[in-house]
Design a protein around this motif. Structure first.
Motif, PDB file in Angstrom:
ATOM      1  N   ALA A 165       6.907  -8.117  -0.202  1.00  5.49           N
ATOM      2  CA  ALA A 165       5.773  -7.198  -0.202  1.00  5.49           C
ATOM      3  C   ALA A 165       6.193  -5.796  -0.636  1.00  5.49           C
ATOM      4  O   ALA A 165       5.497  -5.137  -1.425  1.00  5.49           O
ATOM      5  CB  ALA A 165       5.137  -7.155   1.184  1.00  5.49           C
ATOM      6  N   TYR A 166       7.340  -5.333  -0.136  1.00  8.11           N
ATOM      7  CA  TYR A 166       7.836  -4.017  -0.535  1.00  8.11           C
ATOM      8  C   TYR A 166       8.154  -3.976  -2.032  1.00  8.11           C
ATOM      9  O   TYR A 166       7.824  -3.005  -2.729  1.00  8.11           O
ATOM     10  CB  TYR A 166       9.089  -3.654   0.267  1.00  8.11           C
ATOM     11  CG  TYR A 166       8.820  -3.215   1.682  1.00  8.11           C
ATOM     12  CD1 TYR A 166       7.676  -2.501   2.006  1.00  8.11           C
ATOM     13  CD2 TYR A 166       9.720  -3.507   2.712  1.00  8.11           C
ATOM     14  CE1 TYR A 166       7.425  -2.090   3.295  1.00  8.11           C
ATOM     15  CE2 TYR A 166       9.479  -3.103   4.006  1.00  8.11           C
ATOM     16  CZ  TYR A 166       8.330  -2.390   4.302  1.00  8.11           C
ATOM     17  OH  TYR A 166       8.093  -1.992   5.589  1.00  8.11           O
ATOM     18  N   ARG A 167       8.794  -5.026  -2.546  1.00  9.85           N
ATOM     19  CA  ARG A 167       9.144  -5.068  -3.969  1.00  9.85           C
ATOM     20  C   ARG A 167       7.890  -5.073  -4.832  1.00  9.85           C
ATOM     21  O   ARG A 167       7.839  -4.426  -5.877  1.00  9.85           O
ATOM     22  CB  ARG A 167       9.998  -6.303  -4.264  1.00  9.85           C
ATOM     23  CG  ARG A 167      11.433  -6.188  -3.758  1.00  9.85           C
ATOM     24  CD  ARG A 167      12.180  -7.522  -3.899  1.00  9.85           C
ATOM     25  NE  ARG A 167      12.144  -8.010  -5.267  1.00  9.85           N
ATOM     26  CZ  ARG A 167      12.975  -7.620  -6.232  1.00  9.85           C
ATOM     27  NH1 ARG A 167      13.907  -6.722  -5.960  1.00  9.85           N
ATOM     28  NH2 ARG A 167      12.887  -8.128  -7.443  1.00  9.85           N
ATOM     29  N   SER A 168       6.880  -5.793  -4.392  1.00  8.86           N
ATOM     30  CA  SER A 168       5.622  -5.816  -5.129  1.00  8.86           C
ATOM     31  C   SER A 168       4.957  -4.447  -5.113  1.00  8.86           C
ATOM     32  O   SER A 168       4.421  -3.981  -6.125  1.00  8.86           O
ATOM     33  CB  SER A 168       4.687  -6.860  -4.530  1.00  8.86           C
ATOM     34  OG  SER A 168       3.438  -6.847  -5.182  1.00  8.86           O
ATOM     35  N   GLN A 169       5.012  -3.785  -3.959  1.00 12.21           N
ATOM     36  CA  GLN A 169       4.391  -2.476  -3.817  1.00 12.21           C
ATOM     37  C   GLN A 169       5.047  -1.441  -4.726  1.00 12.21           C
ATOM     38  O   GLN A 169       4.369  -0.572  -5.282  1.00 12.21           O
ATOM     39  CB  GLN A 169       4.482  -2.019  -2.358  1.00 12.21           C
ATOM     40  CG  GLN A 169       3.868  -0.654  -2.100  1.00 12.21           C
ATOM     41  CD  GLN A 169       4.000  -0.239  -0.642  1.00 12.21           C
ATOM     42  OE1 GLN A 169       4.513  -0.992   0.182  1.00 12.21           O
ATOM     43  NE2 GLN A 169       3.546   0.946  -0.321  1.00 12.21           N
ATOM     44  N   PHE A 170       6.358  -1.561  -4.901  1.00 11.53           N
ATOM     45  CA  PHE A 170       7.077  -0.573  -5.711  1.00 11.53           C
ATOM     46  C   PHE A 170       7.269  -1.012  -7.162  1.00 11.53           C
ATOM     47  O   PHE A 170       8.088  -0.449  -7.874  1.00 11.53           O
ATOM     48  CB  PHE A 170       8.424  -0.258  -5.065  1.00 11.53           C
ATOM     49  CG  PHE A 170       8.306   0.571  -3.814  1.00 11.53           C
ATOM     50  CD1 PHE A 170       8.056   1.934  -3.882  1.00 11.53           C
ATOM     51  CD2 PHE A 170       8.421  -0.016  -2.568  1.00 11.53           C
ATOM     52  CE1 PHE A 170       7.931   2.692  -2.730  1.00 11.53           C
ATOM     53  CE2 PHE A 170       8.299   0.725  -1.407  1.00 11.53           C
ATOM     54  CZ  PHE A 170       8.051   2.093  -1.491  1.00 11.53           C
ATOM     55  N   GLY A 171       6.514  -2.046  -7.579  1.00  9.71           N
ATOM     56  CA  GLY A 171       6.458  -2.389  -8.990  1.00  9.71           C
ATOM     57  C   GLY A 171       7.546  -3.288  -9.525  1.00  9.71           C
ATOM     58  O   GLY A 171       7.827  -3.267 -10.733  1.00  9.71           O
ATOM     59  N   ALA A 172       8.168  -4.112  -8.688  1.00  9.30           N
ATOM     60  CA  ALA A 172       9.190  -5.043  -9.170  1.00  9.30           C
ATOM     61  C   ALA A 172       8.553  -6.073 -10.104  1.00  9.30           C
ATOM     62  O   ALA A 172       7.451  -6.560  -9.843  1.00  9.30           O
ATOM     63  CB  ALA A 172       9.867  -5.751  -7.997  1.00  9.30           C
ATOM     64  N   ALA A 173       9.243  -6.422 -11.187  1.00 10.82           N
ATOM     65  CA  ALA A 173       8.702  -7.369 -12.162  1.00 10.82           C
ATOM     66  C   ALA A 173       8.525  -8.754 -11.551  1.00 10.82           C
ATOM     67  O   ALA A 173       7.511  -9.423 -11.771  1.00 10.82           O
ATOM     68  CB  ALA A 173       9.625  -7.447 -13.378  1.00 10.82           C
ATOM     69  N   VAL A 174       9.511  -9.194 -10.788  1.00  7.90           N
ATOM     70  CA  VAL A 174       9.444 -10.511 -10.123  1.00  7.90           C
ATOM     71  C   VAL A 174       9.790 -10.294  -8.645  1.00  7.90           C
ATOM     72  O   VAL A 174      10.952 -10.428  -8.244  1.00  7.90           O
ATOM     73  CB  VAL A 174      10.412 -11.523 -10.763  1.00  7.90           C
ATOM     74  CG1 VAL A 174      10.215 -12.910 -10.136  1.00  7.90           C
ATOM     75  CG2 VAL A 174      10.224 -11.585 -12.265  1.00  7.90           C
ATOM     76  N   PRO A 175       8.814  -9.958  -7.830  1.00  6.90           N
ATOM     77  CA  PRO A 175       9.093  -9.634  -6.424  1.00  6.90           C
ATOM     78  C   PRO A 175       9.804 -10.745  -5.657  1.00  6.90           C
ATOM     79  O   PRO A 175      10.609 -10.478  -4.768  1.00  6.90           O
ATOM     80  CB  PRO A 175       7.705  -9.375  -5.843  1.00  6.90           C
ATOM     81  CG  PRO A 175       6.866  -9.003  -7.013  1.00  6.90           C
ATOM     82  CD  PRO A 175       7.391  -9.809  -8.157  1.00  6.90           C
ATOM     83  N   ALA A 176       9.547 -12.012  -6.012  1.00  2.00           N
ATOM     84  CA  ALA A 176      10.096 -13.130  -5.243  1.00  2.00           C
ATOM     85  C   ALA A 176      11.495 -13.549  -5.674  1.00  2.00           C
ATOM     86  O   ALA A 176      12.055 -14.488  -5.105  1.00  2.00           O
ATOM     87  CB  ALA A 176       9.159 -14.339  -5.341  1.00  2.00           C
TER      88      ALA A 176
END
Length: 204
Positions: A165-176
């Motif tokens: 969720a944090y990675r998605s929030q901060f714009g990671a290309a592939v959060p998972a």
């Protein structure tokens, strides 16, 4: 705690000093104000999430879900905590904490972890009042409390939902994409933690 306070205090003083010496006093001042604001926002958000998961935990207990979870994890709990009496409330909270950590739900694990520590503390107080042979020295954590803390900190995670969720929030290309490294890292840390507490538990 005193040592930790000293470490953070010196880090703050050194950081401010380096900022002043290098002529970045304005940036340091801005960072301090922004950090204070972010800290308040984080604390308020955390309070709301912890309150929500605490309510869910109590609902799960009332509906018998914790009892089912405890039965499913009975073998693991007995292996890690052989001296906890069967049916003790600590088993329920430890099971819920482990399940939440495995799913990467750190927010859900916190209330269950606090409740588990309270239950383990009550168990230790009962031992002291009855002069039980397993009772430890007053003011020191029991073997079960130390074991739970080590394993909880190692935190085996199969699906690190919070990090995703944090990675998605901060714009990671592939959060998972953190899933596999997370599984490997936490599996090794958990194995090391269990080995450590088992070895230390044999010491007088």
């Amino acid at each position: 705690m005193r040592l930790l306070n000293k470490i953070w205090g010196w880090m703050l003083v050194i950081g401010i000093g380096v900022g002043l010496v290098t002529g970045k006093a304005a940036e340091v001042s801005t960072a301090l104000v922004d950090s204070a604001k972010n800290g308040v926002d984080y604390a308020i958000g955390m309070a709301g999430v912890v309150a929500m998961w605490s309510g869910i935990m109590h609902l799960a207990e009332a509906e018998g879900i914790l009892d089912v979870l405890t039965r499913k994890m009975k073998g693991l709990i007995h292996f890690l905590f052989p001296d906890i009496p069967h049916g003790h409330p600590a088993e329920k909270y430890i099971s819920l904490n482990f399940a939440a950590n495995i799913l990467g739900l750190g927010w859900a694990a916190t209330p269950a972890g606090l409740s588990a520590m309270e239950a383990l503390n009550d168990l230790e107080e009962e031992r002291r009042s009855t002069h039980h042979p397993l009772a430890g020295i007053r003011g020191r954590a029991s073997q079960e409390m130390c074991t739970f803390l080590v394993i909880n900190v190692s935190s085996l995670q199969l699906i690190p939902m919070t990090i995703i969720a944090y990675r998605s929030q901060f714009g990671a290309a592939v959060p998972a994409e953190i899933v596999l490294p997370g599984i490997l890292a936490t599996a090794f840390s958990t194995a090391a933690g269990i080995l450590f507490v088992k070895i230390m538990g044999r010491r007088p």
